[in-house]
Design an enzyme around this catalytic site. Structure first.
Site, PDB file in Angstrom:
ATOM      1  N   ASP A 311     -15.185  -9.186  63.208  1.00  0.00           N
ATOM      2  CA  ASP A 311     -16.319  -9.688  62.490  1.00  0.00           C
ATOM      3  C   ASP A 311     -17.322 -10.394  63.445  1.00  0.00           C
ATOM      4  O   ASP A 311     -17.113 -10.531  64.474  1.00  0.00           O
ATOM      5  CB  ASP A 311     -15.844 -11.053  61.286  1.00  0.00           C
ATOM      6  CG  ASP A 311     -16.865 -11.092  60.153  1.00  0.00           C
ATOM      7  OD1 ASP A 311     -16.155 -11.501  59.215  1.00  0.00           O
ATOM      8  OD2 ASP A 311     -18.078 -10.831  60.562  1.00  0.00           O
ATOM      9  N   GLU A 502     -21.639 -17.097  52.324  1.00  0.00           N
ATOM     10  CA  GLU A 502     -20.401 -17.616  53.252  1.00  0.00           C
ATOM     11  C   GLU A 502     -20.162 -18.831  53.132  1.00  0.00           C
ATOM     12  O   GLU A 502     -20.484 -19.580  52.043  1.00  0.00           O
ATOM     13  CB  GLU A 502     -20.644 -16.818  54.438  1.00  0.00           C
ATOM     14  CG  GLU A 502     -20.877 -15.316  54.738  1.00  0.00           C
ATOM     15  CD  GLU A 502     -21.006 -14.739  56.233  1.00  0.00           C
ATOM     16  OE1 GLU A 502     -21.652 -14.062  56.342  1.00  0.00           O
ATOM     17  OE2 GLU A 502     -20.002 -15.067  56.988  1.00  0.00           O
TER      18      GLU A 502
HETATM   19  C1  GLC Z   1     -20.746 -11.887  58.333  1.00  0.00           C
HETATM   20  C2  GLC Z   1     -19.502 -11.604  57.318  1.00  0.00           C
HETATM   21  C3  GLC Z   1     -18.909  -9.888  57.208  1.00  0.00           C
HETATM   22  C4  GLC Z   1     -20.282  -9.336  57.493  1.00  0.00           C
HETATM   23  C5  GLC Z   1     -20.575  -9.323  58.934  1.00  0.00           C
HETATM   24  C6  GLC Z   1     -21.830  -8.425  59.289  1.00  0.00           C
HETATM   25  O1  GLC Z   1     -20.425 -12.931  59.111  1.00  0.00           O
HETATM   26  O2  GLC Z   1     -18.218 -12.237  57.562  1.00  0.00           O
HETATM   27  O3  GLC Z   1     -18.482  -9.930  56.083  1.00  0.00           O
HETATM   28  O4  GLC Z   1     -19.910  -7.769  57.083  1.00  0.00           O
HETATM   29  O5  GLC Z   1     -20.908 -10.612  59.159  1.00  0.00           O
HETATM   30  O6  GLC Z   1     -22.975  -8.943  58.377  1.00  0.00           O
END
Ligand code: GLC
Length: 621
Positions: A311, A502
């Protein structure tokens, strides 16, 4: 000749990948393991460093933000990568979690919490297919979806990204979504690579255990700065932001296998070729450093032959010593790093780790072979194909599908005296609430920007549009703040949560904001019958509103075609959707435990309505 199976095609892809691997320098190999966000690299640098992937994070839009500008931007990166020494194209990744949601005027579908309420596998597959076509039309080939989280504590800001707390349903819909992104074949022009996320147990993080605040406190959180949330950060922190997301999940191995794992198993059976690791920890071990679960469970035991992506910035969060953090995560089984900013530092570090023997070349080759095999399986190394017409983005047929999904996702929680569907005979209707006529509020987070926002942020319809379409012979009044004096037969009050994403959406409590309660109370006094529609990313404690309302509908986050909320309201379609999350009756019983027996907790204590609840109506002919 019998057509090859997906497994046979993937095996051949691995063989071709091995041949390509043998031509690569160490830095070219590490380049393939590197994913960079689009504002931190140029197309020429993509070519120079043989970068494996570029992404747009939430809100990573071109200027202007139009489908054509997206296509031009993505194509510039892809074409540059094709002119690198070995011509290995990048995968361009986006979060198209409810349609191609960063792109202005794309079709925005209901968030997963609404799709889960439909329980309709065919609908989810059709939505994924439509999403894949819009993503492909802008040149991207990778979608960081589906989230297959099983959110336990619905105070988590990512609850709406989950289909629900019913593992079997989540597994079935995950499979449908993967099949929809695949289409006829992974190598077909409009196939898009899914990223099944976040592995594993992200939804079980416990309240009060998030570690993200430490990074915020250090003041070097570029992601928050980029997201433009600095000014309001204290307001969010006071409400509970970053108390759950990226926290620690505790549980037994049996629970992990019975509850969290099935959606991954089903997604892999459906052909999924990428998994994203979770920021969270499992029994104290950070998932990005969890070799037992990444290498052991996912790759060895499940036989996952695709690749694991980290991530955003997650690798470096593992340890203040950067090389140690990177070595630990790659050794644990993460194959590609969503760096996403300082990619040269990442490449240089991994090169040094290999030269110093802290990372084996075998592990690097394993990671790169997996990445190359997926690109080969996706047809990226074959002759480039024509992209779909850009006019498919936000097309009428996709919007019609989205409206169908909105109508099918509405959960009817109360219907006193069978008020709904409304019989239109010369009714006077008072529609109140800002969210009744605000596209942005109806879309929620992950829309145009990371957090989403209120206002006319993209082309779409509203609940009020739907009411006006169905009740053309009625007298309709609209009061966004409900401060008027008109009396009416029926009041339709739309209450809402402000958009969030988030951990910014983590909350200490889930009560309807007091201004929303006061709005309902004002309208109650001026109408004979009161309908309350809740636009939210999760169940919230309704308090007195549950008594005042004659009818209550969970509308979730409907997206750009919110006029579909009015379809079952006026009997054009049926109410048949069901709750997939326990609904708390008060603030005292968080987290409600949907798996009571698995955790020795009484699952219904504190639940206003259980999983599976939803009243049904008949459509009016
Ligand atoms: C974010 C998220 C993830 C996402 C990634 C790219 O922090 O946790 O779900 O796909 O970054 O945006």
């Amino acid at each position: 000749m019998t057509p090859q199976t997906d497994d046979q095609k993937l095996r051949l892809a691995h063989e071709r990948a091995q041949q390509l691997l043998e031509q690569m320098t160490l830095r070219e190999k590490i380049g393939q393991m590197t994913q960079v966000e689009k504002n931190s690299i140029t197309p020429d640098e993509v070519r120079e460093h043989a970068i494996g992937s570029v992404l747009s994070g939430g809100g990573g839009n071109p200027e202007p933000n139009s489908p054509q500008a997206w296509r031009d931007m993505v194509t510039s990166f892809v074409e540059a990568s094709r002119t690198s020494r070995l011509g290995i194209p990048i995968l361009y990744g986006v979060d198209a979690v409810h349609g191609h949601n960063n792109v202005k005027d794309a079709t925005i579908f209901p968030h997963n919490i609404g799709l889960g309420a439909t329980g309709n596998e065919d609908l989810v597959e059709r939505i994924a297919r439509a999403t894949a076509t819009e993503v492909s039309a802008t040149g991207a080939q990778w979608n960081f979806a589906p989230a297959v989280s099983i959110p336990l504590d619905i105070r988590w800001g990512r609850t709406y990204e989950g289909y629900g707390q019913d593992t079997g349903l989540v597994a079935r819909l995950a499979s449908s979504y993967v099949k929809g992104l695949r289409g006829s074949d992974w190598a077909a022009p409009e196939a898009v690579l899914p990223s099944v996320k976040h592995f594993i147990g992200d939804g079980a993080a416990r309240y009060g255990t998030s570690v993200r605040l430490q990074r915020l406190a250090q003041g070097d959180d570029r992601t928050m700065a980029n997201a433009g949330v600095d000014d309001d950060m204290q307001k969010y922190l006071d409400a509970g932001a970053w108390t759950i997301d990226q926290g620690d999940a505790e549980g037994t191995d049996a629970w992990l296998r019975e509850v969290a794992l099935p959606p991954y198993r089903r997604a892999i059976e459906a052909g999924a070729l990428n998994v994203m690791a979770s920021y969270s920890t499992w029994n104290g071990t950070r998932m990005h450093a969890n070799r037992e679960l990444l290498q052991g469970l996912l790759k060895d035991e499940l036989g996952f032959q695709g690749f694991v992506v980290s991530d955003w910035e997650a690798m470096e969060m593992l340890n203040p010593d950067y090389p140690t953090a990177i070595a630990t995560s790659i050794e644990a089984g993460v194959d590609m790093s969503m760096v996403p900013f300082d990619y040269v530092r990442f490449i240089d570090t991994v090169e040094l780790l290999v030269e110093d023997g802290r990372l084996s070349l075998e592990r690097i080759d394993d990671a790169v072979r997996r990445i190359l095999a997926v690109k080969i399986r996706m047809g990226l190394l074959d002759e480039p194909y024509d992209l779909p017409y850009i006019s498919v983005v936000g097309s009428a047929s996709h919007r019609s599908l989205a409206r169908e999904a909105v109508a099918a996702s509405q959960v009817l929680l109360k219907n006193k005296g069978d008020l709904l569907p409304l019989k239109k005979a010369s009714l006077s209707i008072l529609v109140a609430g800002e969210a009744a006529a605000d596209v942005g509020l109806g879309c929620g987070g992950w829309t145009i920007s990371w957090m989403g926002s209120r206002g006319s942020i993209t082309r779409g319809s509203t609940i009020l549009d739907g009411v006006r379409r169905h009740a053309q012979d009625c007298e309709i009044h609209h009061e966004p703040s409900g401060d008027g004096s008109v009396m009416a037969d029926v009041g339709i009050v739309v209450v809402h949560e402000e958009p969030y994403a988030e951990g910014m959406g983590d909350r200490h409590e889930l009560a309807l904001p007091s201004d929303q309660v006061a709005l309902v109370q004002r309208i109650r006094k001026r109408v004979d019958s009161l309908v309350v529609v809740l636009i939210s990313g999760r169940p919230v404690v309704l308090g007195e509103v549950a008594e005042w309302a004659d009818a209550i509908i969970a509308g979730w986050l409907p997206g750009s075609e919110a006029d579909g909320v009015a379809d079952p309201l006026f009997g054009a379609t049926r109410y048949q959707a069901k709750l997939r999350y326990l609904w708390p009756v008060d603030q005292e019983h968080y987290p409600l435990h949907p798996f009571g027996e698995a955790q020795g907790v009484d699952q219904v204590v504190g639940a206003a309505w259980p999983i599976g609840f939803g009243l049904e109506t008949e459509a009016l002919d």
